[in-house]
Motif scaffolding. Structure first.
Motif, PDB file in Angstrom:
ATOM      1  N   GLU A  88       0.831  -1.201   0.000  1.00  0.00           N
ATOM      2  CA  GLU A  88       0.000   0.000   0.000  1.00  0.00           C
ATOM      3  C   GLU A  88       0.866   1.251   0.000  1.00  0.00           C
ATOM      4  O   GLU A  88       0.588   2.213  -0.714  1.00  0.00           O
ATOM      5  CB  GLU A  88      -0.918   0.009   1.216  1.00  0.00           C
ATOM      6  CG  GLU A  88      -2.028  -1.012   1.144  1.00  0.00           C
ATOM      7  CD  GLU A  88      -2.929  -0.945   2.362  1.00  0.00           C
ATOM      8  OE1 GLU A  88      -2.776   0.004   3.160  1.00  0.00           O
ATOM      9  OE2 GLU A  88      -3.777  -1.842   2.498  1.00  0.00           O
ATOM     10  N   TRP A  89       1.937   1.245   0.802  1.00  0.00           N
ATOM     11  CA  TRP A  89       2.820   2.406   0.845  1.00  0.00           C
ATOM     12  C   TRP A  89       3.591   2.553  -0.456  1.00  0.00           C
ATOM     13  O   TRP A  89       3.853   3.672  -0.901  1.00  0.00           O
ATOM     14  CB  TRP A  89       3.774   2.294   2.028  1.00  0.00           C
ATOM     15  CG  TRP A  89       3.075   2.609   3.309  1.00  0.00           C
ATOM     16  CD1 TRP A  89       2.638   1.729   4.244  1.00  0.00           C
ATOM     17  CD2 TRP A  89       2.704   3.908   3.780  1.00  0.00           C
ATOM     18  NE1 TRP A  89       2.027   2.400   5.274  1.00  0.00           N
ATOM     19  CE2 TRP A  89       2.054   3.740   5.023  1.00  0.00           C
ATOM     20  CE3 TRP A  89       2.866   5.200   3.281  1.00  0.00           C
ATOM     21  CZ2 TRP A  89       1.563   4.814   5.748  1.00  0.00           C
ATOM     22  CZ3 TRP A  89       2.381   6.265   4.019  1.00  0.00           C
ATOM     23  CH2 TRP A  89       1.741   6.064   5.235  1.00  0.00           C
ATOM     24  N   LEU A  90       3.958   1.444  -1.082  1.00  0.00           N
ATOM     25  CA  LEU A  90       4.649   1.508  -2.365  1.00  0.00           C
ATOM     26  C   LEU A  90       3.723   2.074  -3.441  1.00  0.00           C
ATOM     27  O   LEU A  90       4.142   2.892  -4.265  1.00  0.00           O
ATOM     28  CB  LEU A  90       5.155   0.120  -2.758  1.00  0.00           C
ATOM     29  CG  LEU A  90       6.052   0.035  -3.975  1.00  0.00           C
ATOM     30  CD1 LEU A  90       7.338   0.824  -3.740  1.00  0.00           C
ATOM     31  CD2 LEU A  90       6.382  -1.405  -4.293  1.00  0.00           C
ATOM     32  N   ALA A  91       2.467   1.667  -3.424  1.00  0.00           N
ATOM     33  CA  ALA A  91       1.507   2.203  -4.376  1.00  0.00           C
ATOM     34  C   ALA A  91       1.291   3.692  -4.148  1.00  0.00           C
ATOM     35  O   ALA A  91       1.192   4.473  -5.104  1.00  0.00           O
ATOM     36  CB  ALA A  91       0.181   1.451  -4.262  1.00  0.00           C
ATOM     37  N   PHE A  92       1.227   4.090  -2.886  1.00  0.00           N
ATOM     38  CA  PHE A  92       1.060   5.511  -2.569  1.00  0.00           C
ATOM     39  C   PHE A  92       2.266   6.317  -3.033  1.00  0.00           C
ATOM     40  O   PHE A  92       2.123   7.363  -3.669  1.00  0.00           O
ATOM     41  CB  PHE A  92       0.842   5.688  -1.065  1.00  0.00           C
ATOM     42  CG  PHE A  92       0.831   7.123  -0.623  1.00  0.00           C
ATOM     43  CD1 PHE A  92      -0.238   7.936  -0.922  1.00  0.00           C
ATOM     44  CD2 PHE A  92       1.902   7.656   0.081  1.00  0.00           C
ATOM     45  CE1 PHE A  92      -0.251   9.270  -0.531  1.00  0.00           C
ATOM     46  CE2 PHE A  92       1.899   8.978   0.481  1.00  0.00           C
ATOM     47  CZ  PHE A  92       0.815   9.787   0.176  1.00  0.00           C
ATOM     48  N   ALA A  93       3.465   5.827  -2.734  1.00  0.00           N
ATOM     49  CA  ALA A  93       4.683   6.531  -3.144  1.00  0.00           C
ATOM     50  C   ALA A  93       4.780   6.595  -4.670  1.00  0.00           C
ATOM     51  O   ALA A  93       5.184   7.620  -5.233  1.00  0.00           O
ATOM     52  CB  ALA A  93       5.907   5.847  -2.553  1.00  0.00           C
ATOM     53  N   GLY A  94       4.394   5.520  -5.337  1.00  0.00           N
ATOM     54  CA  GLY A  94       4.410   5.517  -6.800  1.00  0.00           C
ATOM     55  C   GLY A  94       3.431   6.504  -7.389  1.00  0.00           C
ATOM     56  O   GLY A  94       3.735   7.183  -8.384  1.00  0.00           O
ATOM     57  N   SER A  95       2.261   6.609  -6.791  1.00  0.00           N
ATOM     58  CA  SER A  95       1.288   7.567  -7.309  1.00  0.00           C
ATOM     59  C   SER A  95       1.747   9.003  -7.069  1.00  0.00           C
ATOM     60  O   SER A  95       1.558   9.865  -7.927  1.00  0.00           O
ATOM     61  CB  SER A  95      -0.087   7.334  -6.683  1.00  0.00           C
ATOM     62  OG  SER A  95      -0.046   7.585  -5.298  1.00  0.00           O
ATOM     63  N   VAL A  96       2.371   9.259  -5.921  1.00  0.00           N
ATOM     64  CA  VAL A  96       2.887  10.605  -5.651  1.00  0.00           C
ATOM     65  C   VAL A  96       4.012  10.953  -6.626  1.00  0.00           C
ATOM     66  O   VAL A  96       4.036  12.044  -7.209  1.00  0.00           O
ATOM     67  CB  VAL A  96       3.365  10.718  -4.191  1.00  0.00           C
ATOM     68  CG1 VAL A  96       4.160  11.985  -3.974  1.00  0.00           C
ATOM     69  CG2 VAL A  96       2.182  10.670  -3.240  1.00  0.00           C
ATOM     70  N   LEU A  97       4.944  10.022  -6.823  1.00  0.00           N
ATOM     71  CA  LEU A  97       6.052  10.284  -7.751  1.00  0.00           C
ATOM     72  C   LEU A  97       5.574  10.399  -9.194  1.00  0.00           C
ATOM     73  O   LEU A  97       6.064  11.230  -9.957  1.00  0.00           O
ATOM     74  CB  LEU A  97       7.111   9.193  -7.625  1.00  0.00           C
ATOM     75  CG  LEU A  97       7.897   9.199  -6.325  1.00  0.00           C
ATOM     76  CD1 LEU A  97       8.841   7.998  -6.278  1.00  0.00           C
ATOM     77  CD2 LEU A  97       8.668  10.486  -6.173  1.00  0.00           C
ATOM     78  N   GLY A  98       4.614   9.566  -9.561  1.00  0.00           N
ATOM     79  CA  GLY A  98       4.064   9.651 -10.919  1.00  0.00           C
ATOM     80  C   GLY A  98       3.348  10.966 -11.162  1.00  0.00           C
ATOM     81  O   GLY A  98       3.478  11.572 -12.232  1.00  0.00           O
ATOM     82  N   THR A  99       2.595  11.420 -10.178  1.00  0.00           N
ATOM     83  CA  THR A  99       1.912  12.713 -10.301  1.00  0.00           C
ATOM     84  C   THR A  99       2.924  13.850 -10.390  1.00  0.00           C
ATOM     85  O   THR A  99       2.764  14.766 -11.199  1.00  0.00           O
ATOM     86  CB  THR A  99       0.964  12.929  -9.112  1.00  0.00           C
ATOM     87  OG1 THR A  99       0.032  11.845  -9.070  1.00  0.00           O
ATOM     88  CG2 THR A  99       0.221  14.232  -9.223  1.00  0.00           C
ATOM     89  N   SER A 147       5.548  17.935 -13.594  1.00  0.00           N
ATOM     90  CA  SER A 147       6.810  18.530 -14.031  1.00  0.00           C
ATOM     91  C   SER A 147       6.911  18.570 -15.551  1.00  0.00           C
ATOM     92  O   SER A 147       7.349  19.577 -16.126  1.00  0.00           O
ATOM     93  CB  SER A 147       7.990  17.743 -13.468  1.00  0.00           C
ATOM     94  OG  SER A 147       8.000  17.807 -12.079  1.00  0.00           O
ATOM     95  N   VAL A 148       6.509  17.501 -16.214  1.00  0.00           N
ATOM     96  CA  VAL A 148       6.567  17.462 -17.677  1.00  0.00           C
ATOM     97  C   VAL A 148       5.598  18.472 -18.282  1.00  0.00           C
ATOM     98  O   VAL A 148       5.945  19.203 -19.225  1.00  0.00           O
ATOM     99  CB  VAL A 148       6.272  16.028 -18.188  1.00  0.00           C
ATOM    100  CG1 VAL A 148       6.017  16.021 -19.687  1.00  0.00           C
ATOM    101  CG2 VAL A 148       7.421  15.103 -17.828  1.00  0.00           C
TER     102      VAL A 148
END
Length: 55
Positions: free
Chosen positions: A23-34, A39-40
């Motif tokens: 769950e924390w990995l999914a959360f961190a991935g969504s934050v980094l992806g956003t 940024s792009v």
């Protein structure tokens, strides 16, 4: 029978509760992806504004 919450013992934590790293990995991935997406998009916007200002 009414319960007196002041004198009731505090329930112990559930021993089966555990840390779910997925769950924390999914959360961190969504934050980094956003953050990457924003940024792009902002970089492209700055590039378009800058190139139209130079022209």
């Amino acid at each position: 029978m009414s319960r007196n919450l002041v004198t009731d013992p505090v329930p112990e934590l559930d021993p089966a509760a555990h840390f779910d790293w997925r769950e924390w990995l999914a959360f961190a991935g969504s934050v980094l992806g956003t953050a990457l997406f924003v940024s792009v998009v902002l970089g492209a916007l700055v590039l378009v504004i800058n190139s139209s200002a130079i022209s």
